[in-house]
Design a protein around this motif. Structure first.
Motif, PDB file in Angstrom:
ATOM      1  N   ALA A 160       0.838  -1.261   0.001  1.00  0.00           N
ATOM      2  CA  ALA A 160      -0.077   0.222  -0.026  1.00  0.00           C
ATOM      3  C   ALA A 160       0.728   1.318   0.041  1.00  0.00           C
ATOM      4  O   ALA A 160       2.003   1.381   0.491  1.00  0.00           O
ATOM      5  N   SER A 161       0.377   2.224  -0.645  1.00  0.00           N
ATOM      6  CA  SER A 161       0.944   3.554  -0.667  1.00  0.00           C
ATOM      7  C   SER A 161      -0.021   4.681  -0.917  1.00  0.00           C
ATOM      8  O   SER A 161      -1.027   4.395  -1.083  1.00  0.00           O
ATOM      9  N   GLY A 162       0.755   5.947  -0.608  1.00  0.00           N
ATOM     10  CA  GLY A 162      -0.371   6.995  -1.042  1.00  0.00           C
ATOM     11  C   GLY A 162      -0.922   8.019   0.072  1.00  0.00           C
ATOM     12  O   GLY A 162      -1.546   9.001  -0.042  1.00  0.00           O
ATOM     13  N   GLY A 163      -0.582   7.287   1.264  1.00  0.00           N
ATOM     14  CA  GLY A 163      -1.147   8.070   2.454  1.00  0.00           C
ATOM     15  C   GLY A 163      -0.167   9.384   2.768  1.00  0.00           C
ATOM     16  O   GLY A 163       0.722   9.673   1.877  1.00  0.00           O
ATOM     17  N   GLY A 164      -0.618  10.215   3.513  1.00  0.00           N
ATOM     18  CA  GLY A 164      -0.062  11.604   4.033  1.00  0.00           C
ATOM     19  C   GLY A 164      -0.904  12.472   4.591  1.00  0.00           C
ATOM     20  O   GLY A 164      -2.015  11.876   5.438  1.00  0.00           O
ATOM     21  N   LEU A 165      -0.740  13.510   4.915  1.00  0.00           N
ATOM     22  CA  LEU A 165      -1.153  14.643   5.677  1.00  0.00           C
ATOM     23  C   LEU A 165      -1.987  15.710   4.727  1.00  0.00           C
ATOM     24  O   LEU A 165      -1.471  16.034   3.356  1.00  0.00           O
ATOM     25  N   VAL A 166      -3.376  15.856   4.723  1.00  0.00           N
ATOM     26  CA  VAL A 166      -4.052  16.668   4.162  1.00  0.00           C
ATOM     27  C   VAL A 166      -5.112  17.511   5.043  1.00  0.00           C
ATOM     28  O   VAL A 166      -5.248  16.905   5.993  1.00  0.00           O
ATOM     29  N   GLN A 167      -5.247  18.608   4.224  1.00  0.00           N
ATOM     30  CA  GLN A 167      -6.482  19.437   5.131  1.00  0.00           C
ATOM     31  C   GLN A 167      -7.940  18.767   5.008  1.00  0.00           C
ATOM     32  O   GLN A 167      -7.989  18.327   3.952  1.00  0.00           O
ATOM     33  N   SER A 168      -8.534  19.321   5.715  1.00  0.00           N
ATOM     34  CA  SER A 168      -9.948  19.079   5.774  1.00  0.00           C
ATOM     35  C   SER A 168     -10.605  19.451   4.353  1.00  0.00           C
ATOM     36  O   SER A 168     -10.307  20.426   4.211  1.00  0.00           O
ATOM     37  N   GLY A 169     -11.248  18.465   3.749  1.00  0.00           N
ATOM     38  CA  GLY A 169     -11.839  18.718   2.504  1.00  0.00           C
ATOM     39  C   GLY A 169     -10.895  18.430   1.208  1.00  0.00           C
ATOM     40  O   GLY A 169     -11.524  18.546   0.174  1.00  0.00           O
ATOM     41  N   GLY A 170      -9.733  18.015   1.431  1.00  0.00           N
ATOM     42  CA  GLY A 170      -8.840  17.723   0.360  1.00  0.00           C
ATOM     43  C   GLY A 170      -9.090  16.080   0.021  1.00  0.00           C
ATOM     44  O   GLY A 170      -9.831  15.403   0.298  1.00  0.00           O
ATOM     45  N   SER A 171      -8.181  15.733  -0.924  1.00  0.00           N
ATOM     46  CA  SER A 171      -8.214  14.430  -1.500  1.00  0.00           C
ATOM     47  C   SER A 171      -6.771  13.747  -1.321  1.00  0.00           C
ATOM     48  O   SER A 171      -5.873  14.435  -1.458  1.00  0.00           O
ATOM     49  N   LEU A 172      -7.003  12.359  -1.479  1.00  0.00           N
ATOM     50  CA  LEU A 172      -5.784  11.487  -1.616  1.00  0.00           C
ATOM     51  C   LEU A 172      -6.179  10.288  -2.410  1.00  0.00           C
ATOM     52  O   LEU A 172      -7.266  10.016  -2.476  1.00  0.00           O
ATOM     53  N   ARG A 173      -5.130  10.014  -3.081  1.00  0.00           N
ATOM     54  CA  ARG A 173      -5.327   8.517  -3.634  1.00  0.00           C
ATOM     55  C   ARG A 173      -4.453   7.552  -3.074  1.00  0.00           C
ATOM     56  O   ARG A 173      -3.121   7.524  -3.144  1.00  0.00           O
ATOM     57  N   LEU A 174      -5.195   6.408  -2.656  1.00  0.00           N
ATOM     58  CA  LEU A 174      -4.282   5.343  -2.224  1.00  0.00           C
ATOM     59  C   LEU A 174      -4.299   4.155  -3.388  1.00  0.00           C
ATOM     60  O   LEU A 174      -4.930   4.078  -4.003  1.00  0.00           O
ATOM     61  N   SER A 175      -3.208   3.712  -3.137  1.00  0.00           N
ATOM     62  CA  SER A 175      -2.627   2.616  -4.090  1.00  0.00           C
ATOM     63  C   SER A 175      -2.412   1.081  -3.471  1.00  0.00           C
ATOM     64  O   SER A 175      -1.602   1.299  -2.125  1.00  0.00           O
ATOM     65  N   CYS A 176      -2.623  -0.126  -4.108  1.00  0.00           N
ATOM     66  CA  CYS A 176      -2.278  -1.224  -3.317  1.00  0.00           C
ATOM     67  C   CYS A 176      -1.855  -2.151  -4.411  1.00  0.00           C
ATOM     68  O   CYS A 176      -2.661  -2.619  -5.413  1.00  0.00           O
ATOM     69  N   ALA A 177      -0.402  -2.342  -4.591  1.00  0.00           N
ATOM     70  CA  ALA A 177      -0.058  -3.266  -5.639  1.00  0.00           C
ATOM     71  C   ALA A 177       0.022  -4.549  -5.077  1.00  0.00           C
ATOM     72  O   ALA A 177       0.506  -4.877  -4.140  1.00  0.00           O
ATOM     73  N   ALA A 178      -0.502  -5.487  -5.966  1.00  0.00           N
ATOM     74  CA  ALA A 178      -0.618  -7.061  -5.753  1.00  0.00           C
ATOM     75  C   ALA A 178       0.390  -7.595  -6.343  1.00  0.00           C
ATOM     76  O   ALA A 178       0.764  -7.473  -7.363  1.00  0.00           O
ATOM     77  N   THR A 236      -0.901   2.162   5.470  1.00  0.00           N
ATOM     78  CA  THR A 236      -0.508   3.660   4.925  1.00  0.00           C
ATOM     79  C   THR A 236      -1.246   4.830   5.804  1.00  0.00           C
ATOM     80  O   THR A 236      -2.320   4.671   5.894  1.00  0.00           O
ATOM     81  N   GLN A 237      -0.534   5.644   6.490  1.00  0.00           N
ATOM     82  CA  GLN A 237      -1.064   6.625   7.472  1.00  0.00           C
ATOM     83  C   GLN A 237      -1.715   7.636   6.520  1.00  0.00           C
ATOM     84  O   GLN A 237      -1.114   8.277   5.742  1.00  0.00           O
ATOM     85  N   VAL A 238      -2.899   7.844   7.049  1.00  0.00           N
ATOM     86  CA  VAL A 238      -3.653   9.206   6.494  1.00  0.00           C
ATOM     87  C   VAL A 238      -4.205   9.818   7.800  1.00  0.00           C
ATOM     88  O   VAL A 238      -4.908   9.494   8.650  1.00  0.00           O
ATOM     89  N   THR A 239      -3.662  11.373   7.606  1.00  0.00           N
ATOM     90  CA  THR A 239      -4.086  12.160   8.419  1.00  0.00           C
ATOM     91  C   THR A 239      -4.706  13.251   7.916  1.00  0.00           C
ATOM     92  O   THR A 239      -4.034  14.069   6.899  1.00  0.00           O
TER      93      THR A 239
END
Length: 114
Positions: free
Chosen positions: A5-23, A108-111
């Protein structure tokens, strides 16, 4: 089956992130894949799942904001997260089932800051 898994991070409220999971590994045997999350002091909970036929199911708390998808050619699953809220803060884990056997990737941490 190995999941990365990858793609986590720190984002402000209302923002967007895309996580990926490679198998990798015996991916041809995977039937259901999904994303789960675990917030501090809470149990791990289902976020979304997707079948090989691309049927999807979402937790009520993320419906309309998150979209799960998979690219079979790339052996990768995604979680597009929009309109993020502080309560979405958690470690997100990807999961795959081969028959009755479940496999987990590292989290992966999402904050989400308010």
């Amino acid at each position: 089956v190995q999941l990365q898994a990858s793609g986590g991070g720190l984002v402000q409220s209302g923002g967007s992130l895309r996580l990926s999971c490679a198998a990798s590994g015996s991916i041809f045997s995977i039937n259901v894949m999904g994303w789960y999350r675990q917030a501090p002091g809470k149990q791990r909970e289902l976020v979304a799942v997707i079948t090989t036929g691309s049927s999807t199911r979402y937790a009520e708390s993320v419906k309309g904001r998150f979209t799960i998808s998979r690219d079979n050619a790339k052996n990768t699953m995604y979680l597009q997260m929009n309109s993020l809220k502080p309560e979405d803060t958690a470690v997100y884990y990807c999961n795959a089932y081969v028959g009755m056997n479940g496999y987990w990737g590292q989290g992966t941490q999402v904050t989400v800051s308010s």
